[in-house]
Design a protein around this motif. Structure first.
Motif, PDB file in Angstrom:
ATOM      1  N   SER A   1       0.808  -1.245  -0.044  1.00 54.27           N
ATOM      2  CA  SER A   1       0.073  -0.111   0.016  1.00 54.27           C
ATOM      3  C   SER A   1       0.809   1.423   0.129  1.00 54.27           C
ATOM      4  CB  SER A   1      -0.873  -0.174   1.181  1.00 54.27           C
ATOM      5  OG  SER A   1      -0.202   0.042   2.422  1.00 54.27           O
ATOM      6  N   LYS A   2       2.118   1.432   0.435  1.00 52.35           N
ATOM      7  CA  LYS A   2       3.062   2.270   0.255  1.00 52.35           C
ATOM      8  C   LYS A   2       3.947   2.604  -0.706  1.00 52.35           C
ATOM      9  CE  LYS A   2       2.114   3.176   5.117  1.00 52.35           C
ATOM     10  NZ  LYS A   2       2.751   3.578   6.522  1.00 52.35           N
ATOM     11  N   ARG A   3       3.967   1.420  -1.623  1.00 53.83           N
ATOM     12  CA  ARG A   3       4.507   1.551  -2.841  1.00 53.83           C
ATOM     13  C   ARG A   3       4.116   2.290  -3.880  1.00 53.83           C
ATOM     14  NH1 ARG A   3       5.642  -4.960  -2.980  1.00 53.83           N
ATOM     15  NH2 ARG A   3       6.325  -5.213  -0.681  1.00 53.83           N
ATOM     16  N   PRO A   4       5.086   3.086  -4.693  1.00 53.72           N
ATOM     17  CA  PRO A   4       4.444   3.959  -5.720  1.00 53.72           C
ATOM     18  C   PRO A   4       3.419   3.304  -6.945  1.00 53.72           C
ATOM     19  CG  PRO A   4       6.772   3.623  -6.305  1.00 53.72           C
ATOM     20  CD  PRO A   4       6.400   2.897  -4.633  1.00 53.72           C
ATOM     21  N   THR A   5       2.404   3.878  -7.371  1.00 49.08           N
ATOM     22  CA  THR A   5       1.434   3.229  -8.372  1.00 49.08           C
ATOM     23  C   THR A   5       1.943   3.603  -9.532  1.00 49.08           C
ATOM     24  OG1 THR A   5       0.292   5.244  -8.046  1.00 49.08           O
ATOM     25  CG2 THR A   5      -0.510   3.488  -6.691  1.00 49.08           C
ATOM     26  N   GLN A   6       3.037   4.494  -9.878  1.00 51.11           N
ATOM     27  CA  GLN A   6       3.587   4.539 -11.169  1.00 51.11           C
ATOM     28  C   GLN A   6       5.059   4.841 -11.034  1.00 51.11           C
ATOM     29  OE1 GLN A   6       1.549   7.690 -13.067  1.00 51.11           O
ATOM     30  NE2 GLN A   6       1.986   9.259 -11.528  1.00 51.11           N
ATOM     31  N   PRO A   7       5.987   4.942 -12.065  1.00 53.21           N
ATOM     32  CA  PRO A   7       7.342   5.069 -11.769  1.00 53.21           C
ATOM     33  C   PRO A   7       7.795   6.353 -11.221  1.00 53.21           C
ATOM     34  CG  PRO A   7       7.066   4.044 -13.847  1.00 53.21           C
ATOM     35  CD  PRO A   7       5.687   4.271 -13.386  1.00 53.21           C
ATOM     36  N   GLU A   8       8.816   6.662 -10.161  1.00 50.75           N
ATOM     37  CA  GLU A   8       8.903   7.721  -9.461  1.00 50.75           C
ATOM     38  C   GLU A   8      10.109   8.524 -10.409  1.00 50.75           C
ATOM     39  OE1 GLU A   8       7.321   7.562  -4.939  1.00 50.75           O
ATOM     40  OE2 GLU A   8       9.409   7.032  -5.378  1.00 50.75           O
ATOM     41  N   THR A   9      10.928   7.608 -10.598  1.00 54.47           N
ATOM     42  CA  THR A   9      12.043   7.921 -11.531  1.00 54.47           C
ATOM     43  C   THR A   9      11.930   8.389 -12.757  1.00 54.47           C
ATOM     44  OG1 THR A   9      14.381   6.967 -12.203  1.00 54.47           O
ATOM     45  CG2 THR A   9      12.370   5.571 -12.257  1.00 54.47           C
ATOM     46  N   THR A  10      12.710   9.238 -13.333  1.00 54.81           N
ATOM     47  CA  THR A  10      12.628   9.798 -14.870  1.00 54.81           C
ATOM     48  C   THR A  10      13.529   8.982 -15.799  1.00 54.81           C
ATOM     49  OG1 THR A  10      14.174  11.559 -14.385  1.00 54.81           O
ATOM     50  CG2 THR A  10      11.567  11.957 -13.895  1.00 54.81           C
ATOM     51  N   ARG A  11      14.274   8.097 -15.280  1.00 58.36           N
ATOM     52  CA  ARG A  11      15.218   7.312 -15.916  1.00 58.36           C
ATOM     53  C   ARG A  11      14.427   6.326 -16.713  1.00 58.36           C
ATOM     54  NH1 ARG A  11      20.718   7.414 -14.098  1.00 58.36           N
ATOM     55  NH2 ARG A  11      21.168   8.666 -12.272  1.00 58.36           N
ATOM     56  N   ASN A  12      15.154   5.660 -17.895  1.00 58.77           N
ATOM     57  CA  ASN A  12      14.641   4.446 -18.591  1.00 58.77           C
ATOM     58  C   ASN A  12      14.735   3.369 -17.720  1.00 58.77           C
ATOM     59  OD1 ASN A  12      13.846   2.815 -20.575  1.00 58.77           O
ATOM     60  ND2 ASN A  12      15.568   3.045 -21.748  1.00 58.77           N
TER      61      ASN A  12
ATOM     62  N   GLN B   1      25.576  -8.041  -2.324  1.00 56.89           N
ATOM     63  CA  GLN B   1      24.879  -6.641  -3.099  1.00 56.89           C
ATOM     64  C   GLN B   1      24.630  -6.892  -4.497  1.00 56.89           C
ATOM     65  OE1 GLN B   1      28.435  -3.760  -2.434  1.00 56.89           O
ATOM     66  NE2 GLN B   1      27.380  -3.011  -0.516  1.00 56.89           N
ATOM     67  N   VAL B   2      23.749  -6.251  -4.878  1.00 61.65           N
ATOM     68  CA  VAL B   2      23.167  -5.833  -6.240  1.00 61.65           C
ATOM     69  C   VAL B   2      23.288  -4.402  -6.377  1.00 61.65           C
ATOM     70  CG1 VAL B   2      21.291  -5.925  -7.892  1.00 61.65           C
ATOM     71  CG2 VAL B   2      21.721  -7.963  -6.151  1.00 61.65           C
ATOM     72  N   ALA B   3      23.915  -4.135  -7.775  1.00 61.67           N
ATOM     73  CA  ALA B   3      24.031  -2.640  -8.176  1.00 61.67           C
ATOM     74  C   ALA B   3      22.937  -2.595  -9.091  1.00 61.67           C
ATOM     75  CB  ALA B   3      25.402  -2.537  -8.554  1.00 61.67           C
ATOM     76  N   ILE B   4      22.312  -1.404  -9.328  1.00 62.72           N
ATOM     77  CA  ILE B   4      21.354  -1.312 -10.174  1.00 62.72           C
ATOM     78  C   ILE B   4      22.014   0.051 -10.919  1.00 62.72           C
ATOM     79  CG2 ILE B   4      19.154  -0.604 -10.996  1.00 62.72           C
ATOM     80  CD1 ILE B   4      19.197  -3.167  -9.285  1.00 62.72           C
TER      81      ILE B   4
ATOM     82  N   VAL C   1      22.647   3.674 -10.464  1.00 60.32           N
ATOM     83  CA  VAL C   1      21.701   4.401  -9.608  1.00 60.32           C
ATOM     84  C   VAL C   1      21.421   3.945  -8.064  1.00 60.32           C
ATOM     85  CG1 VAL C   1      19.184   4.244 -10.033  1.00 60.32           C
ATOM     86  CG2 VAL C   1      20.581   3.669 -11.955  1.00 60.32           C
ATOM     87  N   GLY C   2      21.951   2.731  -7.785  1.00 62.75           N
ATOM     88  CA  GLY C   2      21.938   2.386  -6.395  1.00 62.75           C
ATOM     89  C   GLY C   2      22.383   1.062  -6.203  1.00 62.75           C
TER      90      GLY C   2
ATOM     91  N   ASP D   1      12.173  -3.008  -5.652  1.00 62.90           N
ATOM     92  CA  ASP D   1      11.444  -2.282  -6.468  1.00 62.90           C
ATOM     93  C   ASP D   1      12.360  -1.120  -7.344  1.00 62.90           C
ATOM     94  OD1 ASP D   1       9.221  -0.772  -7.354  1.00 62.90           O
ATOM     95  OD2 ASP D   1       8.426  -0.266  -5.435  1.00 62.90           O
ATOM     96  N   LEU D   2      11.971  -1.179  -8.793  1.00 61.06           N
ATOM     97  CA  LEU D   2      12.536  -0.369  -9.585  1.00 61.06           C
ATOM     98  C   LEU D   2      11.802   1.095  -9.835  1.00 61.06           C
ATOM     99  CD1 LEU D   2      14.102  -2.958 -11.932  1.00 61.06           C
ATOM    100  CD2 LEU D   2      15.240  -2.271 -10.050  1.00 61.06           C
ATOM    101  N   TRP D   3      10.622   1.130  -9.246  1.00 62.84           N
ATOM    102  CA  TRP D   3       9.984   2.306  -9.746  1.00 62.84           C
ATOM    103  C   TRP D   3      10.152   3.388  -8.759  1.00 62.84           C
ATOM    104  CZ3 TRP D   3       4.162   1.038 -11.093  1.00 62.84           C
ATOM    105  CH2 TRP D   3       4.282   0.417 -12.497  1.00 62.84           C
ATOM    106  N   THR D   4      10.947   3.253  -7.681  1.00 57.74           N
ATOM    107  CA  THR D   4      11.199   4.282  -6.682  1.00 57.74           C
ATOM    108  C   THR D   4      12.236   4.957  -7.303  1.00 57.74           C
ATOM    109  OG1 THR D   4      12.447   2.647  -5.476  1.00 57.74           O
ATOM    110  CG2 THR D   4      10.363   2.940  -4.490  1.00 57.74           C
ATOM    111  N   LYS D   5      12.800   6.257  -6.730  1.00 61.70           N
ATOM    112  CA  LYS D   5      13.659   7.053  -7.230  1.00 61.70           C
ATOM    113  C   LYS D   5      14.975   6.453  -6.967  1.00 61.70           C
ATOM    114  CE  LYS D   5      11.284  11.437  -6.275  1.00 61.70           C
ATOM    115  NZ  LYS D   5      11.379  12.779  -5.401  1.00 61.70           N
ATOM    116  N   LYS D   6      15.142   5.871  -6.092  1.00 69.14           N
ATOM    117  CA  LYS D   6      16.311   4.879  -5.935  1.00 69.14           C
ATOM    118  C   LYS D   6      15.870   3.311  -5.401  1.00 69.14           C
ATOM    119  CE  LYS D   6      20.603   7.079  -4.625  1.00 69.14           C
ATOM    120  NZ  LYS D   6      21.704   6.954  -3.808  1.00 69.14           N
TER     121      LYS D   6
END
Length: 539
Positions: free
Chosen positions: A130-141, A155-158, A167-168, A201-206
């Motif tokens: 319920s607290k996750r974004p409903t659309q991408p917050e990032t402007t990246r591709n 670790q996993v680097a994005i 990215v993170g 989650d890849l839709w968050t800013k990071k």
């Protein structure tokens, strides 16, 4: 009589201590040996040391074959067949190698249990749905992101596939093995060799870790439900130890069902405690997962359409195939699944539409396709290829029973390679090349080399090149992955965690190196997974 968990652990510790004294090792040394064996050896040789991709390492068999401490030290130091040279590569110290030689001649310690209650106690949701974004917050591709495994860093680097910017970095379990994407590409599902599953989650800013669960103690495979109407509803993890598969909620990783895979070898009466789940794929033709049961020589089709987790049984269809199934991928039409049976030197074909065994194709020694490589050959039509760990060969197999029946499920071309030790093979429809690494070859020159064959003319000599700087860093080039539009491919320089290495980026047509991704964070990079290609099974 009921045994408490503490009493069981205490008795096991006493037994381990007695075992250690009998073999001249202290309890602390035995614990260190167990840790090293789990991290470096168990994947190929098995927790119980009965062998699979690697040889049987039971102490009685080693001693009966005359294998002493000095012999084992030499093998661990210098490598053998497809086994890395742990000493020469600087992964194990001389003291650790001496310890492991003695450890292997000691009786096999009893591996610990892991229960459904343990999974529930090690399940965490960091960000509720319920607290996750409903659309991408990032402007990246974000669909061209690469998830880069930093294996020994946990670790996993994005990485942004357009800009090559970091990215993170997301903390994960030990020795992440693979990433799989949700059907829409939003989530990366992570599985480590310590059995810890995570969702990024890849839709968050990071990129954000939103949930995790320690599903078992040793694992290699994960996937989600992808069939229409079930997208992202469930996830499944295949465990090496304990031998089972676990179904989880696809959004939160809440554990829902644990199913044991202990059983009998196909067509024999030999019972297997260690009957591990290797590769898993999600069918495009029905709401099923295809699970490959390694030691038992079976492929299981697990139906998730009518899972009533309050009591209705899970429908599992078992197909006898070949023993020691490992990794594999879809043919071009995504109907036929091809999987390597390493020790049997064969590729098994399963029809996901009919749920039937199709063929068992003899190839070279220790086939290891990763997910393989698909393209359309001018003569043979659609084909799929695998390399080999122990042979200097690439097997090209016809996969079109309707359009090219004379070539279907046959090795239409066996290509000679300059070295054995290929671990991954890749291509893309936008590239004219079939590209391979030699990650587990026995020499540093081979480890640093990549080769490319012309897909339309397999008779031509390949273009091979030693990647500058890799050998100096004692790095092994590993795992080819294309970007979303197929214009470039990335290859990792897998080195020691104490020294940063690089990811080389190549033009997919000219094979010229375009750039290198570097930085202090680039330590032990191995697999790279492009969101678009992974979500759409493009390889």
């Amino acid at each position: 009589m009921r045994w408490s968990k503490a009493l069981t652990v205490g008795l096991a510790a006493l037994a381990l201590g007695a075992l250690a004294v009998a073999q001249g090792l202290t309890p602390e040394q035995m614990e260190e040996g167990k840790k090293i064996y789990f991290q470096q050896c168990a994947g190929c040789h098995g927790v119980l040391r009965k062998g699979a991709t690697g040889k049987n390492l039971e102490p009685d068999k080693l001693k009966a074959a005359g294998k002493n401490v000095d012999y084992l030290k030499a093998i661990i130091t210098n490598g053998f067949g497809g086994m890395p040279a742990w000493g020469k590569l600087g992964i194990l110290t001389p003291e650790q190698i001496d310890l492991m030689a003695k450890f292997l001649l000691s009786p096999v310690p009893e591996p610990p249990p892991w229960t459904f209650e343990d999974i529930k106690n090690n399940w965490v949701v960091y960000v509720p749905v319920s607290k996750r974004p409903t659309q991408p917050e990032t402007t990246r591709n974000w669909q061209n992101y690469f998830g880069v495994i930093l294996r020994d860093m946990g670790q996993v680097a994005i990485v942004d596939g357009d800009t090559k910017e970091l990215v993170g970095i997301v903390p994960t379990g030990y020795a992440t093995h693979i990433l799989r994407s949700s059907k829409d590409g939003r989530y990366f599902y992570v599985i480590g060799r310590d059995g810890k599953a995570e969702i990024i989650d890849l839709w968050t800013k990071k990129p954000t870790l939103v949930a995790e669960a320690k599903v078992c103690l040793d694992a290699r495979s994960i996937d989600t439900s992808k069939y229409e109407g079930y997208e992202g509803k469930y996830a499944v993890v295949g465990c090496y130890w304990p031998s089972n598969f676990v179904i989880l909620d696809g959004q939160t990783l809440e554990p829902l069902k644990m199913v044991s895979t202990q059983g009998y070898v196909k067509s024999t009466g030999e019972f297997l405690r260690e009957n591990r789940v290797a590769s898993i794929v999600s069918s495009h033709f029905s709401p099923e997962w295809i699970l490959n049961i390694k030691e038992g020589g079976q492929t299981w089709l697990v139906d998730y359409a009518n899972i009533d987790l309050k009591g209705k049984p899970i429908n599992v269809r078992m197909i006898d195939t070949e023993r020691f199934l490992h990794d594999g991928g879809w043919a071009m039409d995504k109907r036929y699944f091809l999987v390597a049976a390493n020790a049997a030197k064969k590729i098994v074909v399963i029809d996901a539409k009919t749920g039937e065994f199709v063929a068992s194709i003899p190839v070279g020694d220790k086939p290891h396709p990763g997910r393989g490589a698909n393209w359309v050959h001018p003569k043979y039509g659609p084909v799929w290829a695998t390399g080999h760990i122990k042979d200097n060969k690439i097997a090209v197999i016809g996969t079109d029973p309707k359009g090219h029946p004379e070539y279907a499920w046959k090795v239409v071309k066996m290509i000679e390679t300059p070295y054995p030790g290929n671990l991954f093979i890749k291509t893309h429809e936008k590239s004219p090349w079939l590209i391979v690494d030699f990650t587990v070859a026995p020499t540093p020159e081979a480890n640093a080399t990549l080769c490319a064959w012309n897909k339309e003319d397999l008779e031509k000599d390949p273009i091979c090149w030693e990647v500058p700087g890799a050998k100096k860093l004692k790095a092994r080039m590993v795992h080819i992955e294309f970007n979303k539009d197929g214009s470039e491919f990335w290859v990792s320089a897998w080195g020691n965690k104490d020294t940063p290495t690089f990811i080389a980026v190549y033009d997919s047509v000219t094979l010229k190196e375009k750039t290198r991704i570097t930085g202090d964070w680039v330590r032990t990079p191995t697999g790279k997974f492009n969101v678009w290609n992974t979500a759409n099974d493009i390889y």
